[in-house]
Motif scaffolding. Structure first.
Motif, mmCIF file in Angstrom:
data_model
loop_
_atom_site.group_PDB
_atom_site.id
_atom_site.type_symbol
_atom_site.label_atom_id
_atom_site.label_comp_id
_atom_site.label_asym_id
_atom_site.label_seq_id
_atom_site.Cartn_x
_atom_site.Cartn_y
_atom_site.Cartn_z
ATOM 1 N N PRO A 202 0.903 -1.657 0.053
ATOM 2 C CA PRO A 202 0.070 0.139 0.112
ATOM 3 C C PRO A 202 0.836 1.408 0.276
ATOM 4 O O PRO A 202 0.319 2.575 0.050
ATOM 5 C CB PRO A 202 -0.740 -0.277 0.974
ATOM 6 N N CYS A 203 1.893 0.912 -0.510
ATOM 7 C CA CYS A 203 2.611 2.504 -0.095
ATOM 8 C C CYS A 203 3.338 3.056 -1.227
ATOM 9 O O CYS A 203 2.951 2.125 -2.948
ATOM 10 C CB CYS A 203 4.454 2.385 0.350
ATOM 11 N N ALA A 204 3.302 4.188 -2.167
ATOM 12 C CA ALA A 204 3.739 4.832 -2.746
ATOM 13 C C ALA A 204 4.932 5.676 -2.839
ATOM 14 O O ALA A 204 5.868 6.027 -2.159
ATOM 15 C CB ALA A 204 2.011 5.820 -3.087
ATOM 16 N N LEU A 205 5.203 6.541 -4.089
ATOM 17 C CA LEU A 205 6.235 7.216 -3.685
ATOM 18 C C LEU A 205 5.736 8.555 -3.185
ATOM 19 O O LEU A 205 4.012 8.964 -3.708
ATOM 20 C CB LEU A 205 7.105 8.140 -4.874
ATOM 21 N N VAL A 206 5.940 9.978 -2.548
ATOM 22 C CA VAL A 206 5.114 11.010 -1.201
ATOM 23 C C VAL A 206 6.649 11.894 -2.450
ATOM 24 O O VAL A 206 7.967 11.682 -2.073
ATOM 25 C CB VAL A 206 4.795 10.654 -0.246
ATOM 26 N N ARG A 207 5.572 12.802 -2.937
ATOM 27 C CA ARG A 207 6.615 13.738 -3.955
ATOM 28 C C ARG A 207 6.244 14.913 -2.595
ATOM 29 O O ARG A 207 5.416 15.180 -2.198
ATOM 30 C CB ARG A 207 5.982 14.377 -5.432
ATOM 31 N N GLY A 208 7.488 15.703 -2.877
ATOM 32 C CA GLY A 208 7.457 16.947 -2.075
ATOM 33 C C GLY A 208 8.707 17.458 -2.415
ATOM 34 O O GLY A 208 9.087 17.650 -3.280
ATOM 35 N N GLU A 209 9.425 18.604 -0.829
ATOM 36 C CA GLU A 209 10.787 19.270 -1.196
ATOM 37 C C GLU A 209 11.555 19.111 0.096
ATOM 38 O O GLU A 209 11.091 18.530 0.822
ATOM 39 C CB GLU A 209 10.360 21.109 -1.497
ATOM 40 N N VAL A 210 12.804 19.182 -0.200
ATOM 41 C CA VAL A 210 14.073 19.301 0.885
ATOM 42 C C VAL A 210 14.744 20.259 0.512
ATOM 43 O O VAL A 210 15.213 21.120 -0.193
ATOM 44 C CB VAL A 210 15.188 17.759 0.252
ATOM 45 N N ILE A 211 14.418 21.301 1.794
ATOM 46 C CA ILE A 211 14.818 22.069 2.151
ATOM 47 C C ILE A 211 15.891 22.044 3.176
ATOM 48 O O ILE A 211 16.431 21.502 4.300
ATOM 49 C CB ILE A 211 13.495 22.570 3.016
ATOM 50 N N ASP A 212 17.041 22.563 2.910
ATOM 51 C CA ASP A 212 18.532 23.082 3.143
ATOM 52 C C ASP A 212 18.401 24.471 4.084
ATOM 53 O O ASP A 212 18.593 25.067 3.696
ATOM 54 C CB ASP A 212 19.525 22.399 2.375
ATOM 55 N N PHE A 213 19.073 23.892 5.822
ATOM 56 C CA PHE A 213 18.833 24.924 6.767
ATOM 57 C C PHE A 213 20.219 25.225 6.904
ATOM 58 O O PHE A 213 20.822 24.102 7.312
ATOM 59 C CB PHE A 213 18.380 25.139 7.334
ATOM 60 N N ALA A 214 21.199 26.848 7.527
ATOM 61 C CA ALA A 214 22.571 26.543 7.627
ATOM 62 C C ALA A 214 22.269 26.227 9.531
ATOM 63 O O ALA A 214 23.535 25.788 9.980
ATOM 64 C CB ALA A 214 22.478 28.013 7.182
ATOM 65 N N ASP A 215 21.269 27.048 9.564
ATOM 66 C CA ASP A 215 21.356 26.885 11.164
ATOM 67 C C ASP A 215 20.542 25.746 11.899
ATOM 68 O O ASP A 215 19.067 26.070 12.186
ATOM 69 C CB ASP A 215 20.628 27.916 12.047
ATOM 70 N N ALA A 216 20.794 24.310 11.696
ATOM 71 C CA ALA A 216 20.319 23.333 12.330
ATOM 72 C C ALA A 216 19.607 23.389 13.159
ATOM 73 O O ALA A 216 18.821 23.009 13.028
ATOM 74 C CB ALA A 216 21.385 22.025 12.186
ATOM 75 N N PRO A 217 20.102 23.304 14.763
ATOM 76 C CA PRO A 217 19.136 23.641 15.621
ATOM 77 C C PRO A 217 18.397 24.238 16.081
ATOM 78 O O PRO A 217 17.330 24.083 16.529
ATOM 79 C CB PRO A 217 20.456 23.919 17.051
ATOM 80 N N ALA A 218 18.266 25.932 15.355
ATOM 81 C CA ALA A 218 17.599 26.901 15.550
ATOM 82 C C ALA A 218 16.232 26.235 14.746
ATOM 83 O O ALA A 218 15.168 26.693 14.793
ATOM 84 C CB ALA A 218 17.380 28.317 14.545
ATOM 85 N N ALA A 219 16.816 25.361 13.219
ATOM 86 C CA ALA A 219 15.376 25.162 12.041
ATOM 87 C C ALA A 219 14.587 24.362 12.830
ATOM 88 O O ALA A 219 13.210 23.842 12.392
ATOM 89 C CB ALA A 219 16.054 24.970 10.917
ATOM 90 N N LEU A 220 15.561 23.418 13.325
ATOM 91 C CA LEU A 220 14.632 21.804 13.857
ATOM 92 C C LEU A 220 13.835 22.683 14.718
ATOM 93 O O LEU A 220 12.740 22.266 15.610
ATOM 94 C CB LEU A 220 15.538 20.624 14.441
ATOM 95 N N HIS A 221 13.663 23.468 16.167
ATOM 96 C CA HIS A 221 13.399 24.008 17.160
ATOM 97 C C HIS A 221 11.913 24.786 16.851
ATOM 98 O O HIS A 221 11.049 24.400 17.224
ATOM 99 C CB HIS A 221 13.785 25.214 17.876
ATOM 100 N N ARG A 222 12.923 25.666 16.111
ATOM 101 C CA ARG A 222 11.190 25.619 14.773
ATOM 102 C C ARG A 222 9.878 24.998 14.175
ATOM 103 O O ARG A 222 9.128 25.315 14.778
ATOM 104 C CB ARG A 222 11.351 27.076 13.735
ATOM 105 N N LEU A 223 10.989 24.207 13.081
ATOM 106 C CA LEU A 223 9.346 22.960 13.316
ATOM 107 C C LEU A 223 8.698 22.081 14.200
ATOM 108 O O LEU A 223 8.332 21.688 13.791
ATOM 109 C CB LEU A 223 10.819 22.273 12.079
ATOM 110 N N ASP A 224 9.867 21.688 15.426
ATOM 111 C CA ASP A 224 9.064 21.033 16.343
ATOM 112 C C ASP A 224 8.278 21.579 17.182
ATOM 113 O O ASP A 224 7.260 21.066 17.142
ATOM 114 C CB ASP A 224 10.927 20.968 17.305
ATOM 115 N N LYS A 225 8.635 23.116 17.119
ATOM 116 C CA LYS A 225 7.044 23.586 17.818
ATOM 117 C C LYS A 225 5.738 23.926 16.364
ATOM 118 O O LYS A 225 5.292 23.453 17.366
ATOM 119 C CB LYS A 225 8.292 24.829 17.941
ATOM 120 N N LEU A 226 6.999 23.880 15.874
ATOM 121 C CA LEU A 226 5.276 23.826 14.917
ATOM 122 C C LEU A 226 4.673 22.792 14.356
ATOM 123 O O LEU A 226 3.334 22.510 14.333
ATOM 124 C CB LEU A 226 6.192 24.475 12.864
#
Length: 162
Positions: free
Chosen positions: A92-116
């Motif tokens: 039942p799996c398929a390919l899910v298309r999306g985007e890969v986003i690269d961030f420079a400040d990894a901890p800040a980006a993870l904190h922001r996205l984890d909160k969202l």
């Protein structure tokens, strides 16, 4: 641990032009098209969730954001599947298309996205942050993404393998 960049696979409201991209991804270094195995499900609340097979999960996010960022950039993918193997999953799996986003400040980006995404390591979370293989320009890369914690845990571990 030295600073590192972060790769995140997004498939819904964080994609370019979508509701949360400008507010949460303005500091992106680059955005590329990618795909991973799983099933995308639209929730009644108006946003999607990703269901993935347990066998695809390379790591589960923790509260140590710097270590998670390092792990995401230095994880070795198991085996060496070709892009043809990766893009020919069985139902039942398929390919899910999306985007890969690269961030420079990894901890800040993870904190922001984890909160969202309401990800709380070790607690009750709307989404679970996991490291998955994502196909980008015919190369499999480990990328962090947010998945449905309940549905993903219930999917058969081999649902995407032939």
């Amino acid at each position: 641990m030295p600073p590192t960049t972060l790769r995140v696979f997004v498939y819904g409201t964080l994609k370019r032009g979508a509701r949360h991209h400008a507010a949460h991804c303005a500091d992106a270094l680059r955005v590329r098209t990618g795909c991973t195995r799983g099933r995308l499900v639209d929730l009644p609340a108006g946003y999607p969730t990703l269901h993935v097979p347990g066998s695809s999960v390379l790591a589960i996010g923790t509260s140590d954001l710097a270590a998670d960022a390092w792990r995401g950039m230095h994880c070795t993918l198991p085996g060496t599947p070709t892009s043809e193997d990766f893009i020919a999953p069985a139902l039942p799996c398929a390919l899910v298309r999306g985007e890969v986003i690269d961030f420079a400040d990894a901890p800040a980006a993870l904190h922001r996205l984890d909160k969202l995404e309401e990800f709380a390591p070790g607690g009750i979370s709307l989404y679970l942050r996991v490291l998955l293989p994502v196909l980008v320009d015919d190369v499999l890369l480990p990328c962090w993404t947010y998945v449905s914690p309940i549905a993903s845990a219930m999917m058969p571990p081999d649902c995407c393998h032939h």
